[in-house]
Design a protein around this motif. Structure first.
Motif, PDB file in Angstrom:
ATOM      1  N   LEU A   1      -9.513  -5.024  -4.668  1.00 36.45           N
ATOM      2  CA  LEU A   1      -8.053  -4.934  -4.715  1.00 36.45           C
ATOM      3  C   LEU A   1      -7.425  -5.447  -3.419  1.00 36.45           C
ATOM      4  N   VAL A   2      -6.407  -6.270  -3.548  1.00 34.01           N
ATOM      5  CA  VAL A   2      -5.644  -6.693  -2.371  1.00 34.01           C
ATOM      6  C   VAL A   2      -4.156  -6.528  -2.653  1.00 34.01           C
ATOM      7  N   ASN A   3      -3.416  -6.035  -1.681  1.00 30.59           N
ATOM      8  CA  ASN A   3      -1.968  -5.931  -1.816  1.00 30.59           C
ATOM      9  C   ASN A   3      -1.360  -7.270  -1.431  1.00 30.59           C
ATOM     10  N   LYS A   4      -0.650  -7.890  -2.387  1.00 26.64           N
ATOM     11  CA  LYS A   4       0.060  -9.127  -2.075  1.00 26.64           C
ATOM     12  C   LYS A   4       1.521  -8.894  -2.397  1.00 26.64           C
ATOM     13  N   SER A   5       2.190  -8.184  -1.513  1.00 29.36           N
ATOM     14  CA  SER A   5       3.571  -7.847  -1.817  1.00 29.36           C
ATOM     15  C   SER A   5       4.498  -8.950  -1.316  1.00 29.36           C
TER      16      SER A   5
ATOM     17  N   ALA B   1       0.826  -1.196   0.000  1.00 25.89           N
ATOM     18  CA  ALA B   1       0.000   0.000   0.000  1.00 25.89           C
ATOM     19  C   ALA B   1       0.863   1.249   0.000  1.00 25.89           C
TER      20      ALA B   1
ATOM     21  N   ARG C   1      -5.021   1.791  -7.816  1.00 21.71           N
ATOM     22  CA  ARG C   1      -6.180   2.390  -7.162  1.00 21.71           C
ATOM     23  C   ARG C   1      -6.723   3.597  -7.925  1.00 21.71           C
TER      24      ARG C   1
END
Lengths: 504, 334
Positions: free
Chosen positions: B65-69, B40, B49
């Motif tokens: 939306l998902v953050n998959k870092s 993010a 975004r």
């Protein structure tokens, strides 16, 4: 100029929709913060999409509210359930949960709320009057200084070890190992990953936190499943003036720690609250109860610091466009999306944004006082739920929280594994606090040390030289040395020698 | 009686056919999921975004939306690759996976994905600390050649943008600098302003406002043609003509789906993202953000990705910064 400044400051106070959104954000933030795994960062990034078509001021008002409420909310679950709702509330659990066990959850939450608001106001005050100055000092922090800060934090292991220092050091080292899992940020090499992609992303430290605190505590409580829950005394929740005045000096001191650590781009509320706890433990000679057994001082310090860190995090964001922590990083993104240009020119080109934010933070802090002090009774009664109901609830909350971080099923397995391991550690007299300390500070120390060494071309002599020639490094080095020496017998010996000399 | 029964039958058959037809044309019929490969607040996150709310009305469904870092994007590429090939899982990514194979991070790169849209391309600028005596790239290169291994370059770790530009500069000028890795461009630029590193190649996104405020000085822009709005920054080819062979080069941001999703899903997604990226609102955002809207899809995007990978991996190979040679993966020499 002063007139328009005041106008922008009051903007969110006078506009009904801004006022309402700030209030709503603060209230929602408290709940987001209280649920472990639901982080403020996550909530604010979801808000970016949600407020996409809104006016920028409305969007920011909501985000500020969520931020202020969320940082505070973490203390709720830390006190009531021993699960810090956010990493910045870890230190709050050390003394908050013992208080809840003594039936004093209501008072604990009351004091926490008041000092959070005090911390918040000090953070805002520093932001309003000294932002450019603080951000200039923050820029001067070199990698070696972050190394010294991490070292300072790790010395806290002495405060958190319980009876056995050796067990504490073991736990901290174990935590540091957990923190190292994943891709090494300096070389892009996998560490402890056994060549699997799944482990390349590392183990989120919030998972370790929820596992070691929440799940292991729930398992541990199974031993007392038959015991009747402690009756919570909810008669005197709002602390009296004399109580507030008593803790005010400590709250102010730790707030300043919080503002500064928050303003550093590499550290945030989690490290600030741990350092504040350590400061309280060293500086308060006669706490209300021994630390770790329900000392109010142990609540005052971290909660003042983590809310003060919010104002601190805004300092580099508003003056330089540099995030002071993860949440302000997301807010910077929101500013871009709303057509603003976050950066050093923002203060010059859109000065209203600064005073609008300061005013809005102040307003959110007032709402925090209102919402924080109402509804405590219901929260406190939660602990009176029968264990058969409460414990499964804790486990479910923990699992949901762990999954929510990365939507990764593997994190749930880590959570349960850490929970079971933490349970056996507790049975054997180990403390879980140092593990989390290691998870948070280990990686910071690792990368800062290597960054510092690369900067001087791998020459230890050169690094030592810089440690004494740079003013900031010199001060931090002396503090580290003093922290270590003050724990040994040396100061007492010197004192004894001196007093002997006097009498003789 | 019989008549009405036939009528009912015909009606229901028609209705069935109609709904079948609608169904086929009606991708998507439920929410989509978008995995963002960086955390993010990062550039990829911001772009994702910014574009998604413009795509949703065209698609008629939400994209969650998902953050998959993690693993420089490898976690996300592996995740999306493991999902069903139905077009309901999207990958929002930057340039990084194109280096994963040669850096030994993952066996998956964008060859395994269909480029729904390469939304935008970032511009790279080389900035230096104000206290340094350099006024041009020539000065910097001369200093680095005269004092090998002492000039400090801000970096973001292997595979990152400064790392690649550093490798290209090394091939072109044979200079020797000390790369100090930071957690990202932002922290690197912060360190640059504090004087903890001397210069740093970075995306315009991360440095434009600092250049404008005069807090850092821009030595060169990585382009051989002037970029609108950046005319006052010298082109890198002016001082280092050898650099031309790497251009155009820069980070990019895009949306990807698995290569083998149904054609109608491909068409729907491509259309929706093209419409969104063409909006004035997105153009304005990108301009403020310091990037150029590319808005390319399908074959054109594939050619872009291939070229990027070939230029970048082979320049890393030339300075010995790869774990596995690009030749092993059939990546053509530029």
């Amino acid at each position: 100029m002063a007139d328009s400044m005041f106008g922008y400051f009051m903007m969110s106070w006078l506009d009904p929709s801004l006022l309402g959104l700030t209030a709503l954000g603060t209230l929602a933030g408290i709940y987001v913060g209280a649920i472990p795994g639901l982080s403020v960062t996550m909530a604010v990034s979801i808000l970016i999409s949600f407020t996409f078509s809104w006016d920028v001021n409305n969007a920011l008002a909501l985000m500020v509210g969520v931020y202020i409420g969320g940082v505070y909310g973490g203390s709720r679950s830390a006190i009531l359930l021993n699960i810090p709702g956010a990493p910045s509330a870890i230190a709050t659990a050390f003394d908050g949960f013992p208080l809840a066990k003594q039936g004093l959850a209501g008072q604990a939450i009351g004091v926490t709320t008041v000092v959070s608001v005090i911390g918040g106001f000090i953070g805002i005050l520093v932001l309003a009057i000294a932002a450019p100055l603080v951000s200039d000092v923050a820029l001067m922090f070199a990698p070696r200084d972050y190394l010294l800060l991490a070292l300072m934090g790790l010395l806290l292991v002495a405060s958190l070890s319980g009876e056995s220092m050796a067990k504490g050091i073991f736990c901290a080292a174990f935590g540091a190992c957990i923190g190292m899992v994943g891709m090494d940020p300096m070389t892009a090499e996998g560490r402890f990953t056994f060549d699997t992609v799944m482990l390349l992303g590392g183990i989120p430290y919030v998972v370790a936190m929820i596992g070691f605190f929440g799940v292991s505590e729930a398992l541990y409580q199974l031993h007392h499943i038959g015991l009747k829950p402690i009756k919570q005394d909810v008669s005197k929740i709002i602390p009296s003036w004399s109580v507030v005045l008593k803790y005010l000096p400590l709250s102010i001191r730790t707030s300043f720690i919080g503002v500064f650590i928050g303003a550093l781009p590499g550290t945030g509320g989690d490290i600030a609250s741990l350092m504040a706890y350590d400061h309280a433990k060293r500086s308060v000679k006669n706490p209300s109860k021994p630390f770790g057994e329900g000392a109010y001082e142990g609540l005052v310090a971290p909660e003042s610091a983590n809310n003060a860190a919010v104002g601190g995090a805004y300092i580099p964001m508003l003056t330089l466009g540099m995030p002071g922590d993860a949440v302000t990083a997301v807010i910077i993104g929101a500013l871009y999306i709303h057509g603003l240009k976050p950066g050093p020119m923002m203060m010059i080109e859109t000065p209203h944004l600064f005073w609008f934010t300061v005013g809005n933070l102040t307003l959110a802090n007032i709402f925090l006082l209102i919402f924080g002090l109402t509804g405590i009774k219901i929260f406190a009664k939660m602990v009176e739920l029968p264990k058969g109901l409460l414990l499964p609830l804790i486990i479910i909350l923990s699992v949901v929280g762990a999954y929510a971080i990365n939507n990764n099923i593997a994190d749930i397995f880590w959570l349960l594994g850490f929970g079971v391991f933490g349970y056996f550690l507790k049975m054997a007299g180990f403390q879980v606090g140092p593990i989390i300390l290691g998870v948070i500070l280990g990686p910071l120390m690792d990368v800062s040390y290597r960054r510092a060494m690369i900067s001087v071309g791998d020459s230890t002599l050169e690094l030592m030289h810089e440690l004494v020639t740079s003013p900031i490094s010199l001060i931090l080095s002396l503090v580290v040395i003093w922290l270590i020496v003050s724990q040994t017998a040396l100061p007492r010996l010197i004192k004894a020698r001196f007093s002997k000399g006097k009498t003789a | 009686m019989k008549h009405s029964f036939t009528k009912a039958l015909v009606c229901s058959t028609l209705a069935g056919l109609l709904s079948c037809g609608l169904q086929a044309a009606d991708f998507p019929e439920k929410n989509l999921q978008g995995a963002i490969m960086w955390g993010a607040g990062g550039a990829t996150d911001n772009v994702a975004r910014a574009v998604t709310p413009l795509v949703e009305p065209v698609l008629g469904e939400e994209i969650v939306l998902v953050n998959k870092s993690g693993g420089a994007g490898a976690i996300s590429t592996n995740y999306v690759n493991s999902r069903p090939s139905d077009g309901y899982t999207l990958l929002y990514g930057a340039e990084n996976p194109q280096l994963h194979k040669v850096l030994g991070l993952s066996k998956i790169d964008y060859a395994d994905f269909y480029p729904v849209n390469i939304l935008a391309r970032g511009v790279v600028v080389i900035v230096a600390n104000n206290d340094k005596p350099w006024t041009s790239m020539k000065d910097l290169v001369a200093d680095a050649q005269a004092n090998p291994g002492t000039v400090k370059m801000g970096s973001t770790g292997p595979g990152g943008l400064p790392f690649v530009v550093g490798a290209m500069l090394k091939t072109a000028t044979d200079f020797d600098v000390r790369a100090v890795p930071f957690d990202g461009e932002g922290p690197g630029i912060t360190a640059l302003q504090g004087g903890h590193v001397d210069f740093m190649p970075a995306g315009l996104t991360a440095v434009r406002e600092h250049i404008r405020a005069g807090r850092v000085k821009a030595l060169a822009v990585l382009s051989d043609t002037p970029i609108p709005g950046l005319e006052e920054i010298p082109l890198i080819t002016a001082d280092i003509p050898e650099f031309k062979k790497f251009l155009p080069w820069g980070p990019f941001y895009g949306v990807f789906a698995k290569r083998d999703i149904p054609d109608d899903a491909k068409a729907k997604l491509t259309d929706a993202f093209q419409q969104a990226a063409a909006t004035e609102q997105f153009g304005k955002f990108m301009q403020d953000f310091g990037a150029v809207v590319t808005n390319i899809s399908g074959d054109e995007a594939d050619a872009f990705l291939k070229h990027w990978q070939s230029v970048t991996t082979w320049s890393l190979e030339a300075v010995g910064e790869t774990k596995v040679s690009p030749a092993e993966f059939g990546i053509a020499k530029p």
